[in-house]
Each structure stands twice: as C-alpha cells, then as structure tokens.
Design a protein around this motif. Sequence first.
Motif, PDB file in Angstrom:
ATOM      1  N   MET A   1       0.844  -1.197   0.000  1.00  0.00           N
ATOM      2  CA  MET A   1       0.000   0.000   0.000  1.00  0.00           C
ATOM      3  C   MET A   1       0.882   1.251   0.000  1.00  0.00           C
ATOM      4  N   ASN A   2       0.511   2.243  -0.830  1.00  0.00           N
ATOM      5  CA  ASN A   2       1.312   3.462  -0.892  1.00  0.00           C
ATOM      6  C   ASN A   2       1.013   4.383   0.289  1.00  0.00           C
ATOM      7  N   ASN A   3       1.764   5.486   0.362  1.00  0.00           N
ATOM      8  CA  ASN A   3       1.601   6.428   1.464  1.00  0.00           C
ATOM      9  C   ASN A   3       0.726   7.603   1.061  1.00  0.00           C
ATOM     10  N   LEU A   4      -0.106   7.412   0.018  1.00  0.00           N
ATOM     11  CA  LEU A   4      -0.980   8.483  -0.434  1.00  0.00           C
ATOM     12  C   LEU A   4      -2.321   8.408   0.275  1.00  0.00           C
ATOM     13  N   CYS A   5      -2.991   9.539   0.328  1.00  0.00           N
ATOM     14  CA  CYS A   5      -4.346   9.582   0.854  1.00  0.00           C
ATOM     15  C   CYS A   5      -5.125  10.635   0.079  1.00  0.00           C
ATOM     16  N   THR A   6      -6.413  10.671   0.273  1.00  0.00           N
ATOM     17  CA  THR A   6      -7.248  11.623  -0.462  1.00  0.00           C
ATOM     18  C   THR A   6      -7.943  12.578   0.498  1.00  0.00           C
ATOM     19  N   GLU A   7      -8.033  13.826   0.059  1.00  0.00           N
ATOM     20  CA  GLU A   7      -8.829  14.845   0.744  1.00  0.00           C
ATOM     21  C   GLU A   7     -10.018  15.165  -0.144  1.00  0.00           C
ATOM     22  N   ILE A   8     -11.171  15.354   0.473  1.00  0.00           N
ATOM     23  CA  ILE A   8     -12.373  15.716  -0.271  1.00  0.00           C
ATOM     24  C   ILE A   8     -12.931  17.006   0.318  1.00  0.00           C
ATOM     25  N   GLY A   9     -13.243  17.964  -0.532  1.00  0.00           N
ATOM     26  CA  GLY A   9     -13.851  19.210  -0.079  1.00  0.00           C
ATOM     27  C   GLY A   9     -14.890  19.671  -1.077  1.00  0.00           C
ATOM     28  N   TYR A  10     -16.016  20.174  -0.608  1.00  0.00           N
ATOM     29  CA  TYR A  10     -17.051  20.658  -1.527  1.00  0.00           C
ATOM     30  C   TYR A  10     -17.917  21.708  -0.842  1.00  0.00           C
ATOM     31  N   HIS A  11     -18.570  22.510  -1.666  1.00  0.00           N
ATOM     32  CA  HIS A  11     -19.413  23.581  -1.145  1.00  0.00           C
ATOM     33  C   HIS A  11     -20.389  23.990  -2.239  1.00  0.00           C
ATOM     34  N   SER A  12     -21.556  24.499  -1.845  1.00  0.00           N
ATOM     35  CA  SER A  12     -22.589  24.897  -2.803  1.00  0.00           C
ATOM     36  C   SER A  12     -23.143  26.267  -2.457  1.00  0.00           C
ATOM     37  N   ILE A  13     -23.673  26.940  -3.488  1.00  0.00           N
ATOM     38  CA  ILE A  13     -24.507  28.128  -3.264  1.00  0.00           C
ATOM     39  C   ILE A  13     -25.848  27.873  -3.941  1.00  0.00           C
ATOM     40  N   ASN A  14     -26.923  28.320  -3.288  1.00  0.00           N
ATOM     41  CA  ASN A  14     -28.258  28.123  -3.831  1.00  0.00           C
ATOM     42  C   ASN A  14     -28.576  29.176  -4.881  1.00  0.00           C
ATOM     43  N   LYS A  15     -29.441  28.815  -5.810  1.00  0.00           N
ATOM     44  CA  LYS A  15     -29.977  29.816  -6.721  1.00  0.00           C
ATOM     45  C   LYS A  15     -30.613  30.918  -5.889  1.00  0.00           C
ATOM     46  N   TYR A  16     -30.411  32.160  -6.303  1.00  0.00           N
ATOM     47  CA  TYR A  16     -30.888  33.305  -5.524  1.00  0.00           C
ATOM     48  C   TYR A  16     -32.399  33.186  -5.285  1.00  0.00           C
ATOM     49  N   GLY A  17     -32.780  33.305  -4.014  1.00  0.00           N
ATOM     50  CA  GLY A  17     -34.189  33.235  -3.642  1.00  0.00           C
ATOM     51  C   GLY A  17     -34.660  31.850  -3.248  1.00  0.00           C
ATOM     52  N   GLU A  18     -33.830  30.824  -3.462  1.00  0.00           N
ATOM     53  CA  GLU A  18     -34.217  29.462  -3.109  1.00  0.00           C
ATOM     54  C   GLU A  18     -33.623  29.065  -1.759  1.00  0.00           C
ATOM     55  N   GLN A  19     -34.413  28.351  -0.972  1.00  0.00           N
ATOM     56  CA  GLN A  19     -33.946  27.899   0.336  1.00  0.00           C
ATOM     57  C   GLN A  19     -33.226  26.559   0.256  1.00  0.00           C
ATOM     58  N   LEU A  20     -33.527  25.781  -0.773  1.00  0.00           N
ATOM     59  CA  LEU A  20     -32.900  24.468  -0.943  1.00  0.00           C
ATOM     60  C   LEU A  20     -32.017  24.475  -2.178  1.00  0.00           C
TER      61      LEU A  20
END
Length: 390
Positions: A1-20
């Motif tokens: 097994m190698n010494n690599l690993c993974t990072e995951i990052g994510y983020h969203s913005i809603n359409k203006y005026g929408e709550q979901l």
Amino acid sequence: MNNLCTEIGYHSINKYGEQLCGDHIEVIEQGENSFVMVLADGLGSGVKACILSTLTSKIISTMMAANMSVEDCVSTIAATLPVCDVRKIAYSTFTIIRVVNNEEAEIIQYDNPHVILLRNGKNYDYPQTVTEIGGKQIYRAKLKLELDDVFIAMSDGAIYAGVGMELNYGWQRENIIDFAEAFYTKEYTAKTIATLILDECHRLYGYHAGDDTTVGAIKIRKRESINLMIGPPSKPEELKKMHTLFFSKEGKHIVCGGTTSKLAAEYLGKEVVPLLDYFDPEIPPIAKIEGVDLTTEGVITISKVLENAKSYLDSNEEYMQWSSKKDGASRISRMLFEEATDINFFVGMAVNPAHQNPNLPINFNIKMNLVGELSKCLKQMGKRIKVSYF
C-alpha cells in the motif's frame, strides 16, 4: 500500500431566492483507502431539483460502492426518478469519481461539465471513452493517481456564472482551468480549492446566483501526522509514559496549556520561552520550547480552533482569518486542517485547581467536550483521529 491519501472538499450556493439547493454531493467509503463521490445536479431548482439530486447521488453512490455496474446505476436512476410535469423528462445529471486503494481513479460523467484534473498544478487532458447507456452519452476515464493530483467537479451553475453580466457566455470550463492554475499551490486543501472557485462563481453572479452551483475537489497527498497534547495526566506516575509516547510519535508536536508546557519542557530538559506578541487580543500568546513545533495556551485557544473547524465544515467564511494570522489558534487550525491527515490527541485528565473557581467559565468537562467536538469535526474533514487519555 502506498503512502498516499485523499482529501475531499465541496461547497454549494443556492440559486438566488431558493432555500434548498438543487445540487447534492454524496460520499461513501469503500474501506479505508477507497471511496465513491457523486455530484448530482437536479433538473430545475428548488424542492424538486433537491429531491432529484439527492435521490440520484444516494442511489448511485450506494450502488457504485457495492461494485455494481454503471449500466445498472443509470437504468435504476431512469426507472426511479419522478417525471417533471412541465418538461416531461426525469433526470439528474451526475459526475462520479471513484478512488480505489489511493492508486487509481475512475471518472464517470453524464451531462455535467467535465471534471478538471490538475497535475503538477497544470491542466491534464485525460483520455476518455464515450458509451451510450439508456439513450444517454456517458463519458468514462480511468487513470493512475499521482501525488498532488487535484480533481475538480462542478455543476453547470459554475459555467453559467457571469452570463449577461461580466461575461457574455459565462465562465467557461477553459476559464475555470485558467483560474485554478493561477491560484494553485500545493499547500491548498481540497476544501480551500473548492471554496476559492465557488467564491469566484458567486462574485461573477453578482452574489445573486442564477443557478444552483456546486464545486467539489479531491486532492491526492501524502499522509502527515500531527500530535497534540493538552493537560497533565490524572496520575503523576503516568507522566513519563505520556511524554514518551507523545514525543516518540512521527510528525509535528503541539503542546497546549501552561502546566502541560512546563512539564513537557522539563521532560525535554529545555525551557519555556514566552513570546509576548499579542497577534490577537482574544487569544493568549504562544511560547517556544526547543523540540516542540508549537506551544500555546490551552482551553481558550482550542475553543477558537473548534470555532474555526465548524466554520470550515460549513461556509468556510473564517478561512481568510485563520489562514494567515499568527496567533496560536490560527496556527493550530492551519496545522490540523491543512497539513495533517492523521491526528493523535494526548489528553491529560488531571483537574486544574485554577479551573474550579465557580466564577470562571472553565471546568474539567469543558476541556473534555472541546477535544470530543474537535475530534468529530476533524473526522468530518476526513482526518484519521486517535484520542488517548491519561
């Protein structure tokens, strides 16, 4: 097994005026070094789009994690999703990135902007094949992972940013590549990369997004250990064991707390050298001990680190503060959030007599709760956490 690993990052913005949000990202682990990430973009916006994208991402990620075929995933989605009354179609576009044993990545895409791969900080045009499944064109790619590879997935809200405003035709994929190459540095985490691209999308929209917009990033990196010790042990005879284990660990070492610092310095045969620079009036100053990478105050500093961690997992609005400031909490935040992949906490259970004053808002339980909450936040960031009590 190698010494690599993974990072995951994510983020969203809603359409203006929408709550979901009509986009959804789902991540499912397949053992310790493998996972599936699905970014789904539901048709339209609002409640229906939110339901469509959530169903799509959860169904696909679960089926892929169970090693079912892409053909089965797509046919299941087609049979499961409700039909839009207006457009008479039922679909959610999707991007799938599967990492296997931190060695190989598989990319499967349907009707989303194609995943960007930065290799050595520059765009890498990976080979793709096209197959038709259920009348849908599916793009697929497989490639070996390399250190510092960055995969950037996005919904089409990203490429429509700025249409009719700053840009005639939106922020095209080529423009996003140029932007990512320009700001790229090895030190940036997956979360930071996703946030910087999404913030630029938001700016191009004039902070009134015309569509739900999501950016997800996966970064391939080496494992790095950080060790943090806070508080002396409940039994004095445990002190040597605690210090021996702590300082024998690979990686950087952080010592938090006045008494903890004094005892660590005695173990090392060194002195605690206070630094009287107040970089932040709310955070006690740091100190120096030869053989220790960072020495800080305890509870107040860790409380601020926890605050930064919660922000990091949410909107990441505090990033511009802790990413550059020199106070102890900001330095710990950078080390834990950006540098570390594996974090070992050494927590002393001794009760500090100074904390038993009923007029002080600090008690023994607060220290325990801080470490517990911070550990949970760091696990959500994808860190390996081990907490040892003494």
